[in-house]
Motif scaffolding. Structure first.
Motif, PDB file in Angstrom:
ATOM      1  N   ALA A   1       0.838  -1.204   0.000  1.00  0.00           N
ATOM      2  CA  ALA A   1       0.000   0.000   0.000  1.00  0.00           C
ATOM      3  C   ALA A   1       0.871   1.251   0.000  1.00  0.00           C
ATOM      4  CB  ALA A   1      -0.939  -0.010   1.205  1.00  0.00           C
ATOM      5  N   VAL A   2       1.919   1.263   0.830  1.00  0.00           N
ATOM      6  CA  VAL A   2       2.831   2.413   0.835  1.00  0.00           C
ATOM      7  C   VAL A   2       3.420   2.594  -0.567  1.00  0.00           C
ATOM      8  CG1 VAL A   2       4.983   3.369   1.740  1.00  0.00           C
ATOM      9  CG2 VAL A   2       3.409   2.180   3.295  1.00  0.00           C
TER      10      VAL A   2
ATOM     11  N   SER B   1       2.185   1.687  -3.369  1.00  0.00           N
ATOM     12  CA  SER B   1       1.147   2.170  -4.302  1.00  0.00           C
ATOM     13  C   SER B   1       1.073   3.693  -4.272  1.00  0.00           C
ATOM     14  CB  SER B   1      -0.233   1.608  -3.919  1.00  0.00           C
ATOM     15  OG  SER B   1      -0.238   0.206  -3.981  1.00  0.00           O
ATOM     16  N   GLY B   2       1.107   4.240  -3.059  1.00  0.00           N
ATOM     17  CA  GLY B   2       1.052   5.698  -2.921  1.00  0.00           C
ATOM     18  C   GLY B   2       2.323   6.343  -3.430  1.00  0.00           C
ATOM     19  N   LEU B   3       3.453   5.733  -3.076  1.00  0.00           N
ATOM     20  CA  LEU B   3       4.750   6.284  -3.479  1.00  0.00           C
ATOM     21  C   LEU B   3       4.868   6.341  -5.007  1.00  0.00           C
ATOM     22  CD1 LEU B   3       7.579   7.066  -2.049  1.00  0.00           C
ATOM     23  CD2 LEU B   3       8.329   4.897  -2.958  1.00  0.00           C
TER      24      LEU B   3
ATOM     25  N   SER C   1       2.473   6.320  -7.188  1.00  0.00           N
ATOM     26  CA  SER C   1       1.505   7.290  -7.731  1.00  0.00           C
ATOM     27  C   SER C   1       2.091   8.694  -7.683  1.00  0.00           C
ATOM     28  CB  SER C   1       0.206   7.278  -6.922  1.00  0.00           C
ATOM     29  OG  SER C   1      -0.360   5.996  -6.925  1.00  0.00           O
ATOM     30  N   ALA C   2       2.733   9.005  -6.540  1.00  0.00           N
ATOM     31  CA  ALA C   2       3.295  10.344  -6.361  1.00  0.00           C
ATOM     32  C   ALA C   2       4.444  10.596  -7.334  1.00  0.00           C
ATOM     33  CB  ALA C   2       3.762  10.523  -4.924  1.00  0.00           C
ATOM     34  N   VAL C   3       5.366   9.654  -7.406  1.00  0.00           N
ATOM     35  CA  VAL C   3       6.541   9.923  -8.256  1.00  0.00           C
ATOM     36  C   VAL C   3       6.175   9.931  -9.747  1.00  0.00           C
ATOM     37  CG1 VAL C   3       8.173   9.110  -6.507  1.00  0.00           C
ATOM     38  CG2 VAL C   3       7.465   7.547  -8.329  1.00  0.00           C
TER      39      VAL C   3
ATOM     40  N   MET D   1       3.321  10.934 -10.922  1.00  0.00           N
ATOM     41  CA  MET D   1       2.649  12.217 -11.110  1.00  0.00           C
ATOM     42  C   MET D   1       3.690  13.340 -11.245  1.00  0.00           C
ATOM     43  SD  MET D   1      -0.618  13.375  -9.018  1.00  0.00           S
ATOM     44  CE  MET D   1      -1.712  12.557 -10.140  1.00  0.00           C
TER      45      MET D   1
ATOM     46  N   PRO E   1      11.850   2.544 -11.390  1.00  0.00           N
ATOM     47  CA  PRO E   1      11.160   1.448 -10.705  1.00  0.00           C
ATOM     48  C   PRO E   1      11.047   1.643  -9.186  1.00  0.00           C
ATOM     49  CG  PRO E   1      13.345   0.743 -11.452  1.00  0.00           C
ATOM     50  CD  PRO E   1      13.139   2.138 -11.964  1.00  0.00           C
ATOM     51  N   VAL E   2       9.851   1.380  -8.659  1.00  0.00           N
ATOM     52  CA  VAL E   2       9.644   1.316  -7.214  1.00  0.00           C
ATOM     53  C   VAL E   2       9.565  -0.173  -6.870  1.00  0.00           C
ATOM     54  CG1 VAL E   2       8.088   1.844  -5.302  1.00  0.00           C
ATOM     55  CG2 VAL E   2       8.489   3.551  -7.103  1.00  0.00           C
TER      56      VAL E   2
ATOM     57  N   ALA F   1      -3.028  -6.413   1.526  1.00  0.00           N
ATOM     58  CA  ALA F   1      -2.447  -5.244   0.857  1.00  0.00           C
ATOM     59  C   ALA F   1      -1.771  -5.653  -0.456  1.00  0.00           C
ATOM     60  CB  ALA F   1      -1.444  -4.556   1.775  1.00  0.00           C
TER      61      ALA F   1
ATOM     62  N   GLY G   1      -4.499  -6.370  -2.923  1.00  0.00           N
ATOM     63  CA  GLY G   1      -5.107  -5.103  -3.345  1.00  0.00           C
ATOM     64  C   GLY G   1      -4.250  -4.377  -4.369  1.00  0.00           C
TER      65      GLY G   1
ATOM     66  N   ARG H   1      -5.136  -3.782  -8.362  1.00  0.00           N
ATOM     67  CA  ARG H   1      -5.154  -2.431  -8.959  1.00  0.00           C
ATOM     68  C   ARG H   1      -4.091  -2.277 -10.047  1.00  0.00           C
ATOM     69  NH1 ARG H   1      -5.228  -1.089  -3.427  1.00  0.00           N
ATOM     70  NH2 ARG H   1      -3.033  -0.528  -3.561  1.00  0.00           N
TER      71      ARG H   1
ATOM     72  N   GLU I   1      -0.917  -1.819  -9.801  1.00  0.00           N
ATOM     73  CA  GLU I   1      -0.012  -0.701  -9.527  1.00  0.00           C
ATOM     74  C   GLU I   1       1.331  -0.960 -10.214  1.00  0.00           C
ATOM     75  OE1 GLU I   1      -0.933   1.950  -7.928  1.00  0.00           O
ATOM     76  OE2 GLU I   1      -2.625   1.347  -6.659  1.00  0.00           O
TER      77      GLU I   1
END
Lengths: 299, 405
Positions: free
Chosen positions: A76-77, A79-81, A83-85, A87, A93-94, A110, A113, A117, A119
């Motif tokens: 989940a972290v 996924s957010g990370l 998305s931010a980078v 954007m 690669p994450v 998680a 999920g 999605r 991600e």
């Protein structure tokens, strides 16, 4: 994508003097990941041995941007990370580098999920087959009959087949790998980094104190797992499933080494007698059968 | 000032949609949430805004509240402005991440639509859920009405991203009473908000990004004393946030003409013998009771707690030192202790000043201004006759047929 070992980058992304045990497979694996991506990634690491290995802040031995996060949270972290980078225009690669407890047990929801999605992540499950950091307790991927401190007479349940579970999430890339086959693993990580979406790599990483074998045998045990057929290297890439070259010859059961060669070196299997060994061999055949059938299906 | 105020649009929105409007005006980049009543309208509206491209944001449809907070925390670490929202059981499901996010010193905003906790299942309003995060390192605000839910959400971004603060902010709004109730409100224009709230600087405090500076966040510390120092620094940041909250609302007032105070809102609280205290939406009912009592000749004022963290200690001590009695209404409780605001305040009220804590309105039970009025009147009369009286905990509730009380 063939890789030559003399063409791999020589930059070191893990500094010496880590807190890893002698013979630790995680450092071997993590070095290979960093080699594959030439350190141009960011790492998300849930609780586990890999949160201890880099040593004490304000210092760290990991030479890439790294965030340590709670046990169940890494997909989940990440996924957010990501998305931010993305954007912000960064397409690097994450990578989630997580253990078996974080992936198959506490962080399973998680993981599912984030995969559902699709991600844009590379998720590497570095599997040492138990909760090693807390003192060798049984996890969802601890194999049947293996001793752990919470299965003192051998685990009574089956292991979860994480790669197959992830395959059914319909993500673009799923593979298994082994720290004993760096060229295969590195090729898989590089391939994964070229694909958009969720990539899952299940990396076998046998732990000397946890599996109870001599710490000079880490690579040997990982190799024997492939040679006996108990660990099968395969790859699913956007619709096509293939057995990876190091495992290809073991499609033929007669080419496989006797399972006892793998088991006898590990104290955790000391309770596996002759009868159990036969059952074990049948389980291995059944797994091979599944993978081969899937390779027919995903041609 | 008049000119900018005219640039605001008058709208009719429910509290949840007002929060969504603020999240949009703040140009939030990553939104993640999981449905739970009565928060759901916020994320439904935001999902709609993202899909219709009213806002340039990524909406992460997570599988749990734990993942919702984990993903916006990750987004903040990746340099984005991020938002989540939850309620009650969802907030509790986030609990581990709440502490991790706060101690990571990353800016974040979360709306908490307050709701009671089961069992039995009950979606109605109570403040115990948001109170349960008060030790975690989050700045916690409580809105009184829909307008304030919007204003406080916008202000939350400015507060959390201030380099003197860098602690996440939770904005509380009462379930249904605000979340699902339409009120007329003034919405500042995008242009005005843009001028006031610049885009987030991703490098404050740090950014984790592929190929970026090889920093590590969160690994073990060399000495436990270093870890303890980080706690002290969080505490200092909380203290520093008091000034920042003041400045942010003062500058917001210049744009909008609205300022409901800093950590507290004071309605005749500094010049009255008796002061009633509460937080959240029912403050309106309590103020009604107070103004009725004033008309009857009672010398009573009202102190509304706008921020539970940082705790408005100085303001409370100042008010308490001038008063003859303080009565606190808690829509929350700590089992085995009592009303949480009463418990936190009582030590700040001198022994010579009468004090009473009243637990009321739990589980969504309606509390009328006349009940509040009677409770305040009883307290004042009792204190005048027998004072100083000191009662930390009483329960204000109706008699139940066939049961206690």
């Amino acid at each position: 994508m063939s890789i030559r070992i003399d063409q791999l980058p020589r930059d070191k992304f893990i500094m010496p003097g880590t807190a890893a045990c002698p013979g630790c497979p995680l450092l071997i694996g993590l070095r290979q990941v960093m080699m594959a991506l030439n350190g141009k990634m960011s790492l998300v690491i849930p609780a586990g041995c890999s949160s201890v290995i880099p040593g004490m802040s304000p210092a760290t031995s990991y030479g890439v941007p790294t965030i340590h996060v709670p046990f169940a949270s890494s997909p989940a972290v990440a996924s957010g990370l990501v998305s931010a980078v993305r954007m912000r225009g960064n397409n690097g690669p994450v990578v989630v580098w997580a253990g078996d407890g974080a992936s198959s047990d506490i962080g399973f929801a998680a993981l599912s999920g984030a995969a559902a999605r699709n991600e844009d992540l590379i998720y590497i499950l570095a599997d040492n087959e138990a909760y090693m950091n807390t003192g060798i307790q049984a996890s969802g991927t601890t194999p049947w009959m293996a001793w752990t401190t919470t299965s003192p007479n051998g685990k009574t349940e089956e292991r979860k087949e994480m790669a197959l579970i992830m395959l059914m999430h319909k993500i673009p890339y799923v593979a298994t790998a082994s720290i004993a086959y760096p060229l295969d693993f590195i090729a898989k990580v590089r391939k994964a980094s070229q694909i958009r979406g969720f990539k899952f790599i299940h990396l076998y990483a046998p732990c000397p104190p946890g599996l109870k074998f001599d710490d000079s045998y880490t690579v040997k045990i990982a190799q024997l797992a492939v040679e006996t057929g108990i660990w099968v290297l395969w790859e699913y890439n956007q619709g096509k499933l293939t057995i990876s070259p190091p495992s290809a010859m073991y499609k033929d059961k007669s080419k496989r080494k006797p399972l006892s060669e793998y088991m006898k070196l590990q104290g955790r299997f000391s309770k596996v007698g002759e009868d159990a060994m036969k059952i074990y061999e049948a389980k291995i055949d059944a797994y091979w059968n599944t993978i081969l059938k899937l390779s027919e299906l995903y041609k | 000032m008049q000119e900018t105020i005219q640039r605001q649009a008058r709208k009719v929105l429910v509290g949840d949609h007002a929060v969504a409007e603020a999240v949009k005006l703040a140009r939030t980049q990553v939104i993640s949430a999981y449905p739970i009543t009565p928060q759901t309208l916020i994320v439904e509206r935001l999902a709609e805004m993202v899909d219709n491209k009213e806002i340039n944001a990524k909406f992460i449809r997570v599988e749990s509240e734990f993942a919702a907070l984990a993903s916006v925390y990750g987004a903040s670490a990746g340099g984005a402005r991020a938002f989540t929202a939850t309620s009650s059981h969802g907030l509790f499901y986030m609990y581990e991440m709440l502490w991790w996010a706060a101690a990571s010193r990353l800016p974040l905003v979360m709306a908490v639509v307050t709701r009671s906790l089961g069992p039995p299942w009950n979606i109605h309003d109570e403040h115990t859920d948001i109170m349960a995060i008060r030790d975690s390192g989050w700045i916690i605000g409580m809105a009184q009405n829909v307008q304030e839910a919007l204003d406080m959400t916008l202000a939350a971004y400015k507060i959390t991203e201030d380099s003197r603060v860098l602690l996440p902010v939770a904005v509380g709004l009462d379930g249904f009473i605000l979340s699902h109730t339409a009120e007329v409100l003034e919405v500042p224009s995008q242009e005005v908000v843009d001028g006031w709230l610049p885009p987030r600087d991703p490098h404050i405090p740090y950014v984790i990004e592929p190929g970026g500076e090889p920093i590590t966040m969160g690994n073990m510390v060399k000495s436990d004393a270093h870890h303890m120092l980080l706690k002290k620094m969080m505490d200092e940041a909380m203290d520093g946030a008091k000034n920042v909250i003041h400045d942010v609302f003062a500058s917001y007032a210049k744009l909008t003409g609205r300022n409901n105070g800093d950590l507290i809102e004071c309605v005749n609280c500094q010049n009255s013998d008796y002061v009633a205290v509460a937080t959240g939406a029912w403050s309106g009912d309590i103020m009604k009771a107070v103004s009725d009592l004033r008309e009857e000749g009672y010398n009573v004022g009202f102190l509304r707690i706008r921020f539970l963290r940082p705790f408005p200690e100085e303001a409370i001590m100042d008010v308490a030192s001038r008063a003859r009695g303080i009565i606190v209404f808690d829509r929350d409780y700590s089992t085995g202790l009592g009303g949480i605001i009463a418990a936190e305040m009582m030590g700040l009220v001198p022994q010579s000043v009468s004090f009473k804590g009243v637990i009321a309105g739990l589980a969504g039970v309606d509390v009328t201004p006349s009940e509040v009025k009677a409770a305040i009147k009883d307290f004042i009369d009792d204190a005048e006759r027998n004072g100083p009286i000191r009662i930390r905990k009483t329960w204000l509730m109706q008699k139940m047929e066939g049961g206690k009380p």
